[in-house]
Design a protein around this motif. Structure first.
Motif, PDB file in Angstrom:
ATOM      1  N   ASN A  24      43.752  27.214  42.986  1.00 51.85           N
ATOM      2  CA  ASN A  24      44.823  27.758  43.889  1.00 51.85           C
ATOM      3  C   ASN A  24      43.873  28.984  44.639  1.00 51.85           C
ATOM      4  O   ASN A  24      44.451  28.849  46.027  1.00 51.85           O
ATOM      5  CB  ASN A  24      45.728  28.831  43.003  1.00 51.85           C
ATOM      6  CG  ASN A  24      46.651  28.064  42.282  1.00 51.85           C
ATOM      7  OD1 ASN A  24      46.999  27.162  42.698  1.00 51.85           O
ATOM      8  ND2 ASN A  24      47.078  28.748  41.166  1.00 51.85           N
ATOM      9  N   HIS A  25      42.905  29.331  44.444  1.00 47.51           N
ATOM     10  CA  HIS A  25      42.131  30.120  45.309  1.00 47.51           C
ATOM     11  C   HIS A  25      41.610  29.242  46.598  1.00 47.51           C
ATOM     12  O   HIS A  25      41.576  29.645  47.729  1.00 47.51           O
ATOM     13  CB  HIS A  25      40.904  30.972  44.766  1.00 47.51           C
ATOM     14  CG  HIS A  25      41.181  31.920  44.021  1.00 47.51           C
ATOM     15  ND1 HIS A  25      41.511  33.336  44.483  1.00 47.51           N
ATOM     16  CD2 HIS A  25      41.166  32.190  42.572  1.00 47.51           C
ATOM     17  CE1 HIS A  25      41.748  34.226  43.612  1.00 47.51           C
ATOM     18  NE2 HIS A  25      41.590  33.614  42.461  1.00 47.51           N
ATOM     19  N   CYS A  26      41.271  28.027  46.263  1.00 45.54           N
ATOM     20  CA  CYS A  26      40.874  26.903  47.157  1.00 45.54           C
ATOM     21  C   CYS A  26      41.854  26.785  48.162  1.00 45.54           C
ATOM     22  O   CYS A  26      41.591  26.578  49.309  1.00 45.54           O
ATOM     23  CB  CYS A  26      39.953  25.899  46.698  1.00 45.54           C
ATOM     24  SG  CYS A  26      38.546  25.998  45.767  1.00 45.54           S
ATOM     25  N   PHE A  27      43.039  26.511  47.704  1.00 48.33           N
ATOM     26  CA  PHE A  27      44.296  26.164  48.479  1.00 48.33           C
ATOM     27  C   PHE A  27      44.420  27.500  49.467  1.00 48.33           C
ATOM     28  O   PHE A  27      44.936  27.064  50.562  1.00 48.33           O
ATOM     29  CB  PHE A  27      45.407  25.896  47.671  1.00 48.33           C
ATOM     30  CG  PHE A  27      46.672  25.846  48.612  1.00 48.33           C
ATOM     31  CD1 PHE A  27      47.043  24.728  49.172  1.00 48.33           C
ATOM     32  CD2 PHE A  27      47.570  26.938  48.476  1.00 48.33           C
ATOM     33  CE1 PHE A  27      48.393  24.610  49.752  1.00 48.33           C
ATOM     34  CE2 PHE A  27      48.606  26.913  49.079  1.00 48.33           C
ATOM     35  CZ  PHE A  27      49.219  25.801  49.902  1.00 48.33           C
ATOM     36  N   TRP A  28      44.468  28.827  49.028  1.00 46.74           N
ATOM     37  CA  TRP A  28      44.776  29.942  49.770  1.00 46.74           C
ATOM     38  C   TRP A  28      43.687  29.828  50.930  1.00 46.74           C
ATOM     39  O   TRP A  28      43.875  30.135  52.182  1.00 46.74           O
ATOM     40  CB  TRP A  28      44.964  30.914  49.208  1.00 46.74           C
ATOM     41  CG  TRP A  28      46.509  30.866  48.382  1.00 46.74           C
ATOM     42  CD1 TRP A  28      46.539  30.910  47.101  1.00 46.74           C
ATOM     43  CD2 TRP A  28      47.472  30.948  48.821  1.00 46.74           C
ATOM     44  NE1 TRP A  28      47.786  30.685  46.767  1.00 46.74           N
ATOM     45  CE2 TRP A  28      48.389  30.756  47.925  1.00 46.74           C
ATOM     46  CE3 TRP A  28      48.263  30.928  50.267  1.00 46.74           C
ATOM     47  CZ2 TRP A  28      49.894  30.954  48.103  1.00 46.74           C
ATOM     48  CZ3 TRP A  28      49.604  30.870  50.591  1.00 46.74           C
ATOM     49  CH2 TRP A  28      50.205  30.755  49.309  1.00 46.74           C
ATOM     50  N   LEU A  29      42.423  29.650  50.532  1.00 46.38           N
ATOM     51  CA  LEU A  29      41.323  29.772  51.468  1.00 46.38           C
ATOM     52  C   LEU A  29      41.460  28.535  52.570  1.00 46.38           C
ATOM     53  O   LEU A  29      41.418  28.860  53.761  1.00 46.38           O
ATOM     54  CB  LEU A  29      39.814  29.550  50.856  1.00 46.38           C
ATOM     55  CG  LEU A  29      38.732  29.515  51.853  1.00 46.38           C
ATOM     56  CD1 LEU A  29      38.446  30.757  52.536  1.00 46.38           C
ATOM     57  CD2 LEU A  29      37.493  29.191  50.908  1.00 46.38           C
ATOM     58  N   LEU A  30      41.880  27.310  52.411  1.00 44.82           N
ATOM     59  CA  LEU A  30      42.060  26.382  53.346  1.00 44.82           C
ATOM     60  C   LEU A  30      43.151  26.685  54.225  1.00 44.82           C
ATOM     61  O   LEU A  30      43.251  26.309  55.372  1.00 44.82           O
ATOM     62  CB  LEU A  30      42.267  25.032  52.657  1.00 44.82           C
ATOM     63  CG  LEU A  30      40.891  24.498  51.880  1.00 44.82           C
ATOM     64  CD1 LEU A  30      41.098  23.177  51.142  1.00 44.82           C
ATOM     65  CD2 LEU A  30      39.840  24.114  53.135  1.00 44.82           C
ATOM     66  N   SER A  31      44.287  27.217  53.377  1.00 42.34           N
ATOM     67  CA  SER A  31      45.645  27.734  54.381  1.00 42.34           C
ATOM     68  C   SER A  31      45.149  28.706  55.316  1.00 42.34           C
ATOM     69  O   SER A  31      45.476  28.708  56.567  1.00 42.34           O
ATOM     70  CB  SER A  31      46.662  27.918  53.438  1.00 42.34           C
ATOM     71  OG  SER A  31      47.015  27.028  52.555  1.00 42.34           O
ATOM     72  N   ALA A  65      35.139  33.046  54.663  1.00 41.95           N
ATOM     73  CA  ALA A  65      35.212  31.651  53.944  1.00 41.95           C
ATOM     74  C   ALA A  65      34.133  31.589  52.987  1.00 41.95           C
ATOM     75  O   ALA A  65      34.181  31.471  51.670  1.00 41.95           O
ATOM     76  CB  ALA A  65      35.286  30.630  54.549  1.00 41.95           C
ATOM     77  N   PHE A  66      32.750  31.953  53.435  1.00 41.52           N
ATOM     78  CA  PHE A  66      31.655  31.824  52.606  1.00 41.52           C
ATOM     79  C   PHE A  66      31.807  32.914  51.701  1.00 41.52           C
ATOM     80  O   PHE A  66      31.307  32.393  50.486  1.00 41.52           O
ATOM     81  CB  PHE A  66      30.317  32.003  53.515  1.00 41.52           C
ATOM     82  CG  PHE A  66      29.128  32.107  52.866  1.00 41.52           C
ATOM     83  CD1 PHE A  66      28.624  30.744  52.322  1.00 41.52           C
ATOM     84  CD2 PHE A  66      28.524  33.214  52.567  1.00 41.52           C
ATOM     85  CE1 PHE A  66      27.450  30.844  51.360  1.00 41.52           C
ATOM     86  CE2 PHE A  66      27.148  33.143  51.752  1.00 41.52           C
ATOM     87  CZ  PHE A  66      26.664  31.955  51.142  1.00 41.52           C
ATOM     88  N   LEU A  67      32.018  34.382  51.987  1.00 45.79           N
ATOM     89  CA  LEU A  67      32.036  35.173  50.859  1.00 45.79           C
ATOM     90  C   LEU A  67      32.988  34.984  49.669  1.00 45.79           C
ATOM     91  O   LEU A  67      32.808  35.203  48.832  1.00 45.79           O
ATOM     92  CB  LEU A  67      32.248  36.450  51.545  1.00 45.79           C
ATOM     93  CG  LEU A  67      31.223  36.844  52.309  1.00 45.79           C
ATOM     94  CD1 LEU A  67      31.677  38.301  53.060  1.00 45.79           C
ATOM     95  CD2 LEU A  67      29.837  37.134  51.546  1.00 45.79           C
ATOM     96  N   TYR A  68      34.217  34.178  50.273  1.00 46.30           N
ATOM     97  CA  TYR A  68      35.461  34.108  49.231  1.00 46.30           C
ATOM     98  C   TYR A  68      34.975  32.737  48.592  1.00 46.30           C
ATOM     99  O   TYR A  68      35.397  32.726  47.417  1.00 46.30           O
ATOM    100  CB  TYR A  68      36.489  33.549  50.085  1.00 46.30           C
ATOM    101  CG  TYR A  68      37.921  33.682  49.274  1.00 46.30           C
ATOM    102  CD1 TYR A  68      38.285  34.809  48.881  1.00 46.30           C
ATOM    103  CD2 TYR A  68      38.577  32.380  48.869  1.00 46.30           C
ATOM    104  CE1 TYR A  68      39.479  35.081  47.904  1.00 46.30           C
ATOM    105  CE2 TYR A  68      39.743  32.444  48.184  1.00 46.30           C
ATOM    106  CZ  TYR A  68      40.013  33.932  47.750  1.00 46.30           C
ATOM    107  OH  TYR A  68      41.192  33.680  47.163  1.00 46.30           O
ATOM    108  N   TYR A  71      32.920  34.287  45.699  1.00 46.29           N
ATOM    109  CA  TYR A  71      33.992  35.002  44.855  1.00 46.29           C
ATOM    110  C   TYR A  71      34.674  34.020  43.912  1.00 46.29           C
ATOM    111  O   TYR A  71      34.591  34.018  42.819  1.00 46.29           O
ATOM    112  CB  TYR A  71      34.952  35.540  45.592  1.00 46.29           C
ATOM    113  CG  TYR A  71      36.174  36.177  44.621  1.00 46.29           C
ATOM    114  CD1 TYR A  71      36.000  37.371  43.847  1.00 46.29           C
ATOM    115  CD2 TYR A  71      37.375  35.452  44.672  1.00 46.29           C
ATOM    116  CE1 TYR A  71      36.908  37.761  43.145  1.00 46.29           C
ATOM    117  CE2 TYR A  71      38.243  35.858  43.851  1.00 46.29           C
ATOM    118  CZ  TYR A  71      38.399  37.136  43.273  1.00 46.29           C
ATOM    119  OH  TYR A  71      39.332  37.515  42.545  1.00 46.29           O
ATOM    120  N   ILE A  72      34.832  32.667  44.383  1.00 48.87           N
ATOM    121  CA  ILE A  72      35.587  31.658  43.630  1.00 48.87           C
ATOM    122  C   ILE A  72      34.390  31.172  42.556  1.00 48.87           C
ATOM    123  O   ILE A  72      34.601  30.991  41.339  1.00 48.87           O
ATOM    124  CB  ILE A  72      35.937  30.219  44.391  1.00 48.87           C
ATOM    125  CG1 ILE A  72      37.131  30.980  45.395  1.00 48.87           C
ATOM    126  CG2 ILE A  72      36.372  29.228  43.531  1.00 48.87           C
ATOM    127  CD1 ILE A  72      37.413  29.890  46.097  1.00 48.87           C
TER     128      ILE A  72
END
Length: 88
Positions: A24-31, A65-68, A71-72
């Protein structure tokens, strides 16, 4: 698609919840990255914004995106529970 395929093959419920949270986190990052990219394209092509300025916006989005992603990774490898409510 691919997310449903991965979800159906996970071995246990605890792991499945954790992996689903990561996906879910990856989906929101890509969005976010797609939305940012489309906005920058619109600003450059239709509003004639300076490319140097929009390159800085792109760099900021890439850094975020790198920082997120870090976090993931922390969520995945740490003992942070997948849900706030503990199962009894």
């Amino acid at each position: 698609g691919i997310r449903l395929t991965v979800d159906s093959r996970l071995p246990s419920v605890g792991y499945q919840i954790k992996m689903q949270r990561v996906l879910n986190h990856c989906f929101w990052l890509l969005s976010f990255l797609v939305l940012e990219s489309n906005t920058i394209f619109f600003l450059v092509m239709k509003r004639d914004w300076d490319r140097d300025f929009t390159d800085n916006i792109d760099f900021g989005a890439a850094f975020f995106a790198f920082l997120y992603n870090l976090y993931i990774i922390i969520i995945y490898y740490s003992g942070i529970p997948a849900t706030k409510n503990k199962l009894k």
